[in-house]
Design a protein around this motif. Structure first.
Motif: not given
Length: 447
Positions: A380-395
């Motif tokens: 993401l560009p500098q200063g942008w927030t993110r949600y969710p913070s999770a990295v792993g996703y089971p599919v």
């Protein structure tokens, strides 16, 4: 004298053989009602959307004697009201009458209003859900069969920086689907079933005939026009009306005056709305013609056979990662309806005001026979927030996982374009990269 008497007798009392011969010839099937046959059917979301192409329609009606009808997916019940206090159903009644007066001012007398609710937003799937997709499509297919248009004009089915109204997109989806279905007798077959006794009451079977339109074109509510170039015909609005001695842009502006409830545009906005050329995006043609040639190029009177469209094709056994929601829908929709070239007009884009939340659906599809663990890494560009913070996703196998990603842009990037990127990995290998261009607009009103 006897011969004259015999002739008179035979005239008054024809022979049994003559009566039998006459009774063996059935009357012809009544032709479709010619009062509603049109050259162009315009399918839009709300009363006032028609002004987008009013200058061009007015010229076609006056100079080429074309017949035009308009279908509105909604009656505009959720809009604002610059003229009075009427809201909801009362506002819808007012806006329908405004539309009829506006259309009549440049020669359109055929208009139909569907039962969809005006749904402010930018996600086409929301509009289709609210309208009842199947019910709304049934109505549009019926009206294509009644009006038998040569050409359909409608909003572009795509997500774009601009007004990007979900009802506009929804109208484009319904019109495209109806283009491909109206000639198919298995699509809403009750519409093309002959009535048992058309002169009696309480019939079932609507008595319509299948009809295949020949061309479909799109217009857009985008605020940037670069992607139109070379993708369809363009019609100036400065040409002078022979009968009224004013430019067709002024005729469109006067048509807009009927929409008093919506008449809160600034002079600059109205000028852009009515004086810019009418730009069309080529959808598809079943009768040939170049992408940028006149919309009537290749059009001749009469019906043409049903043209089968592509339909849905399953992806095959693979892992994939894409933008979800409306973007995912459109990629499948375009391929199914043979309008894949819309994907090449511009890269995926969105718009947000600084500090407002931007919703970005992301989808991981696992069409393999094994469950997978996917890592997602946003850039993401500098200063942008993110949600969710999770990295792993089971599919799970033969399943998908939709991530509802939420971000906000800092005020320091107001009036700039920024690029957001996500990389998806499985077992350390990249399975897809998603990029979204975002207009951080200072005057954007979130939908």
């Amino acid at each position: 004298m006897k011969l004259h008497v015999l002739g008179l007798f035979l005239f008054l009392f024809p022979s049994v053989a003559t009566l039998r011969a006459q009774s063996q010839t059935a009357p012809p099937v009544p032709e479709p009602d010619t009062r509603y046959k049109v050259d162009i059917l315009v399918v839009v979301g709300h009363p006032d959307d028609d002004v987008e192409v009013a200058a061009y329609m007015a010229k076609l009606i006056e100079q080429q004697h074309k017949r035009v009808a308009v279908v509105y997916a909604t009656r505009g019940n959720s809009g604002g009201n610059a003229a009075g206090q009427e809201q909801a159903n009362a506002l819808a009644d007012v806006r329908e009458m405004e539309a009829r007066h506006s259309l009549a001012s440049y020669g359109i007398t055929l208009a139909w209003f569907l039962h969809g609710s005006d749904t402010p937003g930018s996600d086409v799937l929301h509009s289709l859900e609210q309208w009842g997709h199947g019910k709304a499509l049934d109505e549009v297919v019926r009206l294509v069969r009644i009006t038998r248009p040569e050409i359909i004009l409608t909003w572009m089915p795509n997500y774009v920086v601009g007004e990007n109204h979900e009802d506009h997109q929804g109208a484009g989806v319904l019109a495209t689907e109806a283009f491909d279905l109206a000639a198919n007798p298995l699509a809403f077959p009750e519409q093309v079933e002959a009535p048992r006794d058309r002169l009696n009451i309480s019939n079932y079977g609507e008595g319509l005939r299948p009809w295949q339109p020949k061309k479909i074109y799109y217009f857009s509510d985008a605020t940037h026009f670069d992607f139109f170039k070379g993708k369809g015909p363009e019609y100036p609005t400065s040409d002078i009306s022979p009968s009224r001695k004013i430019p067709y842009s002024q005729i469109a502006a006067e048509a807009w005056e009927s929409y008093k409830t919506q008449n809160d545009f600034t002079d600059a906005q109205l000028k852009e709305f009515t004086e810019e050329p009418v730009r069309l995006i080529f959808g598809k043609s079943l009768v040939g013609g170049a992408v940028s040639s006149d919309v009537f190029d290749g059009i001749t009177p009469g019906s043409i056979p049903y043209a089968r469209h592509g339909g849905y094709e399953p992806p095959g056994q693979k892992l994939s990662f894409d933008l979800g929601g409306p973007w995912s829908f459109y990629h499948l929709f375009w391929r199914a309806h043979n309008i894949e070239h819309l994907a090449d007009l511009y890269s995926p884009e969105a718009q947000v005001a600084p500090g407002d939340k931007l919703w970005i659906p992301l989808i991981i599809r696992n069409d393999t026979d094994s469950p997978k663990q996917i890592e997602l890494h946003p850039v993401l560009p500098q200063g942008w927030t993110r949600y969710p913070s999770a990295v792993g996703y089971p599919v799970a196998a033969h399943d998908s996982y939709t991530i509802q990603f939420i971000t906000t842009a800092p005020a320091s990037q107001k009036n700039t374009w920024q690029t957001l990127t996500w990389n998806a990995l499985s077992d350390g290998k990249n399975i897809g990269t998603v990029t979204l261009r975002v207009d951080v607009a200072g005057n954007y009103l979130p939908q």
